[in-house]
Structure formats: structure tokens, C-alpha cells
Scaffold this motif. Structure first.
Motif, PDB file in Angstrom:
ATOM      1  N   VAL A  53       0.851  -1.194   0.000  1.00  0.00           N
ATOM      2  CA  VAL A  53       0.000   0.000   0.000  1.00  0.00           C
ATOM      3  C   VAL A  53       0.885   1.241   0.000  1.00  0.00           C
ATOM      4  N   ILE A  54       0.314   2.334  -0.484  1.00  0.00           N
ATOM      5  CA  ILE A  54       1.058   3.585  -0.575  1.00  0.00           C
ATOM      6  C   ILE A  54       0.142   4.729  -0.166  1.00  0.00           C
ATOM      7  N   LYS A  55       0.663   5.643   0.659  1.00  0.00           N
ATOM      8  CA  LYS A  55      -0.196   6.740   1.087  1.00  0.00           C
ATOM      9  C   LYS A  55      -0.438   7.708  -0.068  1.00  0.00           C
ATOM     10  N   LEU A  56      -1.529   8.442   0.023  1.00  0.00           N
ATOM     11  CA  LEU A  56      -2.004   9.245  -1.105  1.00  0.00           C
ATOM     12  C   LEU A  56      -0.986  10.294  -1.545  1.00  0.00           C
ATOM     13  N   SER A  57      -0.198  10.825  -0.615  1.00  0.00           N
ATOM     14  CA  SER A  57       0.763  11.872  -0.975  1.00  0.00           C
ATOM     15  C   SER A  57       1.919  11.325  -1.814  1.00  0.00           C
ATOM     16  N   ARG A  58       2.051  10.003  -1.899  1.00  0.00           N
ATOM     17  CA  ARG A  58       3.141   9.392  -2.666  1.00  0.00           C
ATOM     18  C   ARG A  58       2.642   8.702  -3.937  1.00  0.00           C
ATOM     19  N   LEU A  59       1.394   8.949  -4.295  1.00  0.00           N
ATOM     20  CA  LEU A  59       0.804   8.239  -5.431  1.00  0.00           C
ATOM     21  C   LEU A  59       1.571   8.444  -6.734  1.00  0.00           C
ATOM     22  N   LYS A  60       2.247   9.572  -6.869  1.00  0.00           N
ATOM     23  CA  LYS A  60       2.990   9.836  -8.116  1.00  0.00           C
ATOM     24  C   LYS A  60       4.107   8.817  -8.327  1.00  0.00           C
ATOM     25  N   ASN A  61       4.532   8.143  -7.263  1.00  0.00           N
ATOM     26  CA  ASN A  61       5.604   7.148  -7.370  1.00  0.00           C
ATOM     27  C   ASN A  61       5.076   5.731  -7.596  1.00  0.00           C
ATOM     28  N   ARG A  62       3.764   5.592  -7.696  1.00  0.00           N
ATOM     29  CA  ARG A  62       3.191   4.249  -7.671  1.00  0.00           C
ATOM     30  C   ARG A  62       3.660   3.390  -8.848  1.00  0.00           C
ATOM     31  N   LYS A  63       3.644   3.923 -10.074  1.00  0.00           N
ATOM     32  CA  LYS A  63       3.992   3.105 -11.242  1.00  0.00           C
ATOM     33  C   LYS A  63       5.431   2.598 -11.165  1.00  0.00           C
ATOM     34  N   LYS A  64       6.339   3.469 -10.736  1.00  0.00           N
ATOM     35  CA  LYS A  64       7.737   3.047 -10.618  1.00  0.00           C
ATOM     36  C   LYS A  64       7.885   1.956  -9.557  1.00  0.00           C
ATOM     37  N   LEU A  65       7.180   2.109  -8.452  1.00  0.00           N
ATOM     38  CA  LEU A  65       7.229   1.105  -7.385  1.00  0.00           C
ATOM     39  C   LEU A  65       6.594  -0.206  -7.833  1.00  0.00           C
ATOM     40  N   GLU A  66       5.519  -0.127  -8.588  1.00  0.00           N
ATOM     41  CA  GLU A  66       4.869  -1.347  -9.083  1.00  0.00           C
ATOM     42  C   GLU A  66       5.805  -2.127  -9.997  1.00  0.00           C
ATOM     43  N   ALA A  67       6.542  -1.408 -10.833  1.00  0.00           N
ATOM     44  CA  ALA A  67       7.500  -2.073 -11.713  1.00  0.00           C
ATOM     45  C   ALA A  67       8.614  -2.729 -10.901  1.00  0.00           C
ATOM     46  N   TYR A  68       9.027  -2.071  -9.842  1.00  0.00           N
ATOM     47  CA  TYR A  68      10.114  -2.594  -9.010  1.00  0.00           C
ATOM     48  C   TYR A  68       9.666  -3.802  -8.194  1.00  0.00           C
ATOM     49  N   LEU A  69       8.461  -3.731  -7.615  1.00  0.00           N
ATOM     50  CA  LEU A  69       7.971  -4.808  -6.750  1.00  0.00           C
ATOM     51  C   LEU A  69       7.301  -5.937  -7.521  1.00  0.00           C
ATOM     52  N   GLY A  70       6.909  -5.659  -8.759  1.00  0.00           N
ATOM     53  CA  GLY A  70       6.248  -6.682  -9.554  1.00  0.00           C
ATOM     54  C   GLY A  70       4.839  -6.984  -9.082  1.00  0.00           C
ATOM     55  N   ARG A  71       4.168  -5.994  -8.530  1.00  0.00           N
ATOM     56  CA  ARG A  71       2.829  -6.211  -7.977  1.00  0.00           C
ATOM     57  C   ARG A  71       2.077  -4.885  -7.971  1.00  0.00           C
ATOM     58  N   LYS A  72       0.774  -4.932  -8.181  1.00  0.00           N
ATOM     59  CA  LYS A  72      -0.041  -3.726  -8.082  1.00  0.00           C
ATOM     60  C   LYS A  72      -0.027  -3.202  -6.654  1.00  0.00           C
ATOM     61  N   ILE A  73       0.008  -1.878  -6.528  1.00  0.00           N
ATOM     62  CA  ILE A  73       0.027  -1.245  -5.207  1.00  0.00           C
ATOM     63  C   ILE A  73      -1.303  -0.550  -4.975  1.00  0.00           C
ATOM     64  N   GLN A  74      -1.856  -0.743  -3.782  1.00  0.00           N
ATOM     65  CA  GLN A  74      -3.164  -0.185  -3.439  1.00  0.00           C
ATOM     66  C   GLN A  74      -3.000   1.156  -2.729  1.00  0.00           C
ATOM     67  N   PRO A  75      -3.720   2.190  -3.167  1.00  0.00           N
ATOM     68  CA  PRO A  75      -3.690   3.456  -2.421  1.00  0.00           C
ATOM     69  C   PRO A  75      -4.218   3.255  -0.998  1.00  0.00           C
ATOM     70  N   LEU A  76      -3.633   3.968  -0.067  1.00  0.00           N
ATOM     71  CA  LEU A  76      -3.987   3.810   1.342  1.00  0.00           C
ATOM     72  C   LEU A  76      -5.061   4.832   1.710  1.00  0.00           C
ATOM     73  N   TRP A  77      -6.323   4.437   1.494  1.00  0.00           N
ATOM     74  CA  TRP A  77      -7.449   5.286   1.843  1.00  0.00           C
ATOM     75  C   TRP A  77      -7.754   5.170   3.337  1.00  0.00           C
ATOM     76  N   PRO A  78      -8.439   6.156   3.931  1.00  0.00           N
ATOM     77  CA  PRO A  78      -8.769   6.075   5.360  1.00  0.00           C
ATOM     78  C   PRO A  78      -9.550   4.817   5.740  1.00  0.00           C
ATOM     79  N   TRP A  79     -10.305   4.275   4.788  1.00  0.00           N
ATOM     80  CA  TRP A  79     -11.128   3.108   5.098  1.00  0.00           C
ATOM     81  C   TRP A  79     -10.451   1.784   4.737  1.00  0.00           C
ATOM     82  N   THR A  80      -9.186   1.852   4.250  1.00  0.00           N
ATOM     83  CA  THR A  80      -8.489   0.620   3.866  1.00  0.00           C
ATOM     84  C   THR A  80      -8.451  -0.354   5.039  1.00  0.00           C
ATOM     85  N   GLY A  81      -8.853  -1.560   4.787  1.00  0.00           N
ATOM     86  CA  GLY A  81      -8.739  -2.621   5.779  1.00  0.00           C
ATOM     87  C   GLY A  81      -9.871  -2.739   6.773  1.00  0.00           C
ATOM     88  N   ILE A  82     -10.773  -1.755   6.823  1.00  0.00           N
ATOM     89  CA  ILE A  82     -11.825  -1.787   7.845  1.00  0.00           C
ATOM     90  C   ILE A  82     -12.706  -3.019   7.701  1.00  0.00           C
TER      91      ILE A  82
END
Length: 362
Positions: A53-82
Motif C-alpha cells: 500500500v502507498i499513502k495518497l501523498s506518494r501516489l505519483k511514485n506508484r507506477k515506478k514502485l509497481e515495476a520494481y515490486l512486480g505487484r499492483k500497489i493499493q492506495p492507502l485510503w482512510p477506510w483501507t482494511g476496515i
């Protein structure tokens, strides 16, 4: 996998939200190594779904991180996991980005922000406020990397005694094929690898090496690392060093060169004044480079009898230990053997398994 570990993994949570917000694929050092190694060892677990997961303020880095980790990354919304049953959130880098009610784990790598002499005033004040806010929040567990850091946490937050767990780090990461470092191709050298900052005690390294130079050593001193807090003092010491031809500064060293640096060094010197763990000393050992390090704090804890120890406050002692390694091939061979054996105890697989046990306990 032994039965105890299998049983622990069977009881682990079904979902772990693993926060990768601060992971930088372009420069994976320190905490980034920890985050990446945990991810690589846990991402395909058969019974636990690990969701980066990635917090909303870092969303601009998501695609690069997804390529590095080899997995889709979920935005960290306030309701994530509830609405997720048997879930845990893990902030592996001092921070907690989730405010929901699911159990939260944070990893504290050191308490250096509480050491005023190793921080700017602004960072010291903000760092204490930020870390205090995390450790006073609704935590289910705190992971630390050493007994030393556990005691540092409990010194300031004794109420966390029943929630704090030690998981030692690993030093068995793989390196890309090494690249030649032209400036060191035929040199004998002593190596320091780390940020060139006050708490790493670089000025003591320079003083110790000056003693060796005065005795006519045929070695150079390689300082490999970028500048950090207190670098004015270090730069001044370098500027007035009486044997400038004996110093080599390599700045940031990519992974492709680290293995060669360690393997060709006569010794690795790391008399740091404050560390939370000290991966470089174990990496040096694992690559066959004997170590001279501090005789206090966590560095004594993690190196045991497999390194030579000196007071970080005595350049003379540091020089004496280095001189022993330079002039005694028998001692050097002994320390290389002890170091390789000792470093095998610290694996990322074990770190991941111990982390899973913490998830299970909460």
C-alpha cells in the motif's frame, strides 16, 4: 520448514497491508533494503495475502514502485482494511500511515532522533515529535532490530515493554555482477562504508589512519559514502589530513561495486557511535572482509566474537586493531573464518519468519 514455524505461519493473519510509501527503487539502502527483503520473502506466502500500500501523498511514485515490486500497489485510503477480516497493517519505516481500527505494527530501526548531538535542531525537535506521536498511537506491536534498540525504545516509552519484539536483520542479500573500480584496481586499502556523518565517527577513523600513515603503512583509506549531518567537521579533517594521497572518497557506491569493495579490502573499519543494527559490519563479514568496530552499543551485540573491537573514542585503539590485521595474516584468516560463520546466523528468511510471528501474536 520446521513444525513450529509451519504452525506459526498457519496461525498468521490472512491479510497484511505492507506500507511501501517511502521505498525508493532508485536508491535502495538502509531501511529500503529491509523493506525490499521483507517484501521479497513474504509476497508469495501461501496462507497470507501481502498487499503493498502507498499513502495518497506518494501516489505519483506508484507506477515506478509497481515495476520494481512486480505487484499492483493499493492506495492507502482512510477506510483501507476496515472490512478486511484478520488483517494487519505494517509500517516498516518508523511511520504509521493508517488510522483505521485494524491492528498496527511499526518497525523502529533506531532512536537516534533522541540524540541531540547527531541532528540539526529542526530535525531533532520534529523527529522527537513525529516518533513520539507514532509510539503513543494505538499500536499492537513494535518491531526493533536489536536488543540495544529495544532498550532505547523502553528508556523513553516503558509502557511498550509487552508490545516490543526483536527481529534481527539479515545480511545475505545478493549483489549484481561486480563492476571494476578502476582507481582501486591494484591498491591495498582499509574500507569505511556508510554515510559520512558525525555519528559514524569518521573523524576517529581519519585519526586512526593518520597513526598508521605515520608508521609508514602501504595502505590507503577508502571512504565510501555520501555526506551527512556534521560533515563540515569531517571535510575539515580531510582538508588538513597530512597524507592526502592516501585518501580515496568514492561517494555513493552502487550495489554493483559493493561486493568488490569488501572482498578486496584488507579490513573494514566501522567504529560508529550510534547504530540501530549495523548491517555493513555483517555484510563485510559475509563477504570475507575482517571487521574492526565499536566495543559498545549494538555493534558489540551483533558482531559478538567475530570482530575486533576498540573504543570508538580512542583512535589509538582503532589503529592498533587495524595494524594487527594488516601485519598478521594468521589473525586475518581467523577473523575472516569467524566472520563468515557468524554472519550466516543473520538471514532475511529468519527475519521474515520472526516478523510473521509478531503478526500472529497480535
Amino acid at each position: 520448514m520446521d513444525s513450529q514455524t509451519a504452525n506459526t505461519l498457519h496461525q498468521a493473519p490472512r491479510t497484511v497491508f505492507f506500507d511501501v510509501s517511502t521505498l525508493n527503487p532508485d536508491k535502495v539502502t538502509g531501511i529500503g533494503v529491509y523493506m525490499n527483503q521483507l517484501w521479497q520473502h513474504l509476497k508469495d506466502h501461501p496462507k497470507v495475502k501481502f498487499i503493498p500500500v502507498i499513502k495518497l501523498s506518494r501516489l505519483k511514485n506508484r507506477k515506478k514502485l509497481e515495476a520494481y515490486l512486480g505487484r499492483k500497489i493499493q492506495p492507502l485510503w482512510p477506510w483501507t482494511g476496515i472490512a478486511t477480516k484478520n488483517a494487519v497493517y505494517h509500517g516498516p519505516d518508523f511511520k504509521i500511515s493508517m488510522g483505521s481500527s485494524i491492528p498496527k505494527v511499526v518497525t523502529i530501526h533506531d532512536m537516534v532522533v533522541f540524540e541531540k548531538s547527531y541532528n540539526t535542531s529542526a530535525f531533532y525537535n520534529k523527529g522527537i515529535d513525529d516518533l513520539t506521536a507514532v509510539l503513543k498511537s494505538d499500536l499492537s506491536a513494535v518491531i526493533v532490530n536489536s536488543e540495544f534498540t529495544k532498550q532505547e525504545v523502553l528508556k523513553y516509552f516503558p509502557e511498550l515493554a509487552s508490545k516490543t519484539y526483536v527481529t534481527y536483520l539479515g545480511c545475505d542479500r545478493s549483489y549484481p555482477l561486480p563492476e571494476k573500480i578502476a582507481s582501486l584496481s591494484t591498491e591495498k586499502y582499509i574500507l569505511f562504508l556508510g554515510t559520512l556523518e558525525k555519528r559514524k565517527n569518521v573523524t576517529a577513523v581519519l585519526e586512526a589512519f593518520k597513526i598508521l600513515c605515520q608508521k609508514g603503512t602501504d595502505h590507503k583509506l577508502v571512504l565510501a559514502g555520501t555526506w551527512g549531518f556534521g560533515d563540515d567537521e569531517i571535510k575539515a579533517a580531510i582538508a588538513k589530513f597530512p597524507f592526502p594521497e592516501k585518501l580515496v572518497h568514492l561517494s555513493y557506491v552502487p550495489n554493483t561495486q559493493i561486493e568488490e569493495l569488501f572482498k578486496k579490502a584488507t579490513a573494514f573499519v566501522f567504529p560508529s557511535l550510534y547504530e540501530g543494527f549495523g548491517i555493513p559490519v555483517l555484510e563485510a563479514m559475509s563477504l570475507g572482509c575482517p571487521v574492526v568496530t565499536s566495543n559498545e552499543g549494538v555493534l558489540k551485540e551483533v558482531t559478538g566474537e567475530a570482530a575486533l573491537h576498540a573504543s570508538p573514542h580512542s583512535p589509538q585503539e582503532i589503529a592498533e586493531k587495524l595494524e594487527q590485521l594488516i601485519h598478521s595474516e594468521e589473525l586475518r584468516s581467523k577473523m575472516i573464518k569467524l566472520g563468515k560463520e557468524h554472519s550466516r546466523r543473520f538471514t532475511w528468511k529468519t527475519c521474515a519468519e520472526e516478523t510473521l510471528k509478531v503478526y500472529q501474536k497480535i
